[in-house]
Each structure stands twice: as structure tokens, then as C-alpha cells.
Design an enzyme around this catalytic site. Sequence first.
Site, mmCIF file in Angstrom:
data_model
loop_
_atom_site.group_PDB
_atom_site.id
_atom_site.type_symbol
_atom_site.label_atom_id
_atom_site.label_comp_id
_atom_site.label_asym_id
_atom_site.label_seq_id
_atom_site.Cartn_x
_atom_site.Cartn_y
_atom_site.Cartn_z
ATOM 1 N N SER A 27 -12.446 -7.995 14.536
ATOM 2 C CA SER A 27 -13.114 -6.783 14.991
ATOM 3 C C SER A 27 -13.002 -6.693 16.505
ATOM 4 O O SER A 27 -12.928 -7.710 17.197
ATOM 5 C CB SER A 27 -14.587 -6.821 14.574
ATOM 6 N N ARG A 49 19.148 23.382 -13.485
ATOM 7 C CA ARG A 49 18.889 22.637 -12.249
ATOM 8 C C ARG A 49 17.849 23.383 -11.437
ATOM 9 O O ARG A 49 17.917 24.602 -11.344
ATOM 10 C CB ARG A 49 20.169 22.438 -11.434
#
Length: 441
Positions: free
Chosen positions: A276, A315
Amino acid sequence: MSALPFDSVLYGALLSDAESIALLDDTAQLRAMLDFEAALAEAGGDCAAIPESAALRIAEVARTFDPDPAELTEATARDGIPIPALVAALREAVGGEAASFVHWGATSQDVMDTALLLRLCKILDIFDKRLVAVCGKLATTAAAEGDTVMVARTRGQQATPTTFGLKVAGWLAPLQRHRERLDELRPRLEVLSFGGASGTLSALGERAAAKVETALAARLDLAVPALPWHNQRDGLIELSSWLALVTGSLGKIAGDVLLLSQSEVGEVREGAGGGSSTMPQKANPVRSEAILALARLNAGLAGQMQATALHNQERDGAAWQQEWLVLPQMLLACGSALNHINGLLEALQVNAERMRANLEAANGLVLAEAASFALSRHLPREDAQALVKQACKEVSASGRHLFDILAAASDAPVDWQALRDPAQHAGMSRQFIERVLRRGK
């Protein structure tokens, strides 16, 4: 500046997977596309669909051709795909009469889909190897901790005794099934994409098309599909579901580790936690957090991949581009999670003493079910449960052990002292662990 953490210099080591990204970047994609073009030319030469001399020339150039992705950028934006510009550049590099036989009979999607499959085969080999390592670590831990008694927690509350080994076996079992699923899905996924303009291979002619298709698949070590799968995306969607399953199971492990490593619980600990900026006492469970975040990401992206099944007509550019946006992220998330879980398990610290202390701190409340069944041998079941429920309230109020209260409240001939050991109430934990371990072998 990077738009995504996966290719970020800053966040890449935390959230990405270097081995996988090397198979998904522009250079790897172009290399796989050119490998397709080389194999296509060779297959065409094998079947006399194109002159043998042209096939040799195309294959030779394609395997050494190294185009700069930046040179294809403008054309890709214009055409929506890089293949037209890549094929034009390859034809120029081949030169002469052979140039006209480059890309003979194929369409852009054949190149791109097959190039993706060639890279997916390698990525899945990597993932399976990592899964083997994860399963090995979990199996070792499950066997070693088979008698380490701890509190089972259901719906966030203490329930009954279990063992840490059984918990770990529960982490292992779905990963074993995921390896089985991978073996099952790969034959459906790893198939050639080769259909020509509209999925009919008409440009090659009926007789030559089947021969070239078979020869091309053999050269690329892919299976021949029943028919071209340009608009059938179930194989890739199945893969995406598998990726979400794997990261979900890894996320389950990470979530458990996060909860068990809370300061108030302290039953396990990541071997090397993150620091931290202001609280020197903290060792944050960074690996677990990353795995859980990646699992949540893939759970959401799996739904996006399901939408690519809506592939219109022969497609569909929009559905296709959606795959490009989603699938690479899912692969990188899974690869990163597998890396993190291996590191997490390698260094995981198990605090059996804290597990035992947490059991004892409950003053017998986790043995309430055992007490109910012991009394039910001498009293009606409803009366036994009512007696134990009232005793549980007294435990919370007085701090006395549940069995001491029950011994004073009932003259039923129960050996309360013999029942105090939580290890006696782990049920079939050891047998269940052995079943999972045998399955892995």
C-alpha cells in the site's frame, strides 16, 4: 498511451499474457495469413490447379515475406480487412507470371479465419499446459490438506466442519472437466476455412476444389469441415464459452482466497501480497483480485460472442468485426488468469492453526447439526431441533460451549465429550477428495 490494459506497458504484466499476445498481434496475424497463402499455393500445385513452378515461387516468397503492418493500415481501413492489400503486396513480391496465381480460389475470409485457427491451436496448447500445472498443484494441496479441518461457510455464515482439502478438491474438479471439454471441442474448432467467394469453391471447379481443399487442410494440419463455415461461428462461440468457464472457475478459487485471507479470518494468505502507498501493514491479495476481475470480464464478453452467431447471409462484416473486438480479449484474460493462478497456488500459505482457532471460537455452534442428529436418536426429531436451537441462542448470550449447555438441558445419553472434535464431523470429505484425485489420474 494504450487504450486497453492488455497491450499497456503499465498494466500489461498485471492483466495481460505476453505469450498469448505474441500470437495475436499484427505481426503474428500477418505471418499466419502468409502461411495460409504459401500452403494454398502448394496445395494448388499438388493438385495441378496452378502450375507447379508458380506454386514453388509463391510458397518461397510467402514464407519469407515480411510486410510492415503500418503499410497496410490505410487499405485496411478502406476495405474493412487487410487481405486485399496483403495479397497485392505479395503478388508484387512474387512477380512474373506466378504472381497471377497468388490467392488462387480463395477469399479473404478463408485467409483470416484459417490464420486465426492456426494461432488458436498454439494458444490452446499453451492454455492446456497451464491447466495441467494448475491441476497438479491443486491435487497436491488437496491430498496434503485432506485432514485439515476448517469451518464451511454457506451464504456467508459459518455452517459445519469441512476440510481445506475438500475445498481445494472442489476447486480442482471443474478444471479437470474443462480439460475434458477442451479435448472435445478442439476437433470441432480446428477445421480449415476454405470456401471461396460465397462458400462454394466454384472458382476452382468441382473436381479440383475437393482435392485442393483436402491438400490444403493436410498441409496446415487442420480437419476438413463438412462445408465452409464462413457464416457458422459456433466453433468460435463454443471456444469463448470454454474461456469463460475456465476463468469463472479460476475466479471461484480467487474469490475464496480473498475471503479466507481477510484479516479477521486469516486462514490462507497469498505468499507475496501487494503493498500500500500509505499503510505499511497491508499485503494486498493482488493475484486473487486480478483473477476475479478477469473472470468477471470474460463472463460479460461471452454474451458478446454469443451475438456473433447472428451472422447474416453468406458473410456478415459486422458480426465478423465483433469477433475481432471480443475474442482476443477473452483469450488474453484467460491466459492472464491461468498465469496468476499458477503463481498464487505456488506461494499460497495455509494457516491450519487459524482454521482450528476459528472453529473453536464458535463455541460448538458449527456442531449444531451434529448435536441435532445425536439427540434425534433419543428424542423426536422436532424436539431435538428445538432444544438445539434454544441452546444456540444461549451460546451467543453466554459464551458457553453448545455441548455444555445441551448436557445440562437434557438427560439424553449422548457422549458430548466424544462429539466435541470437529474432525469427526467432516463426513465423506476424504472419500470425495480421493474420487477427484483418482479422476485426475
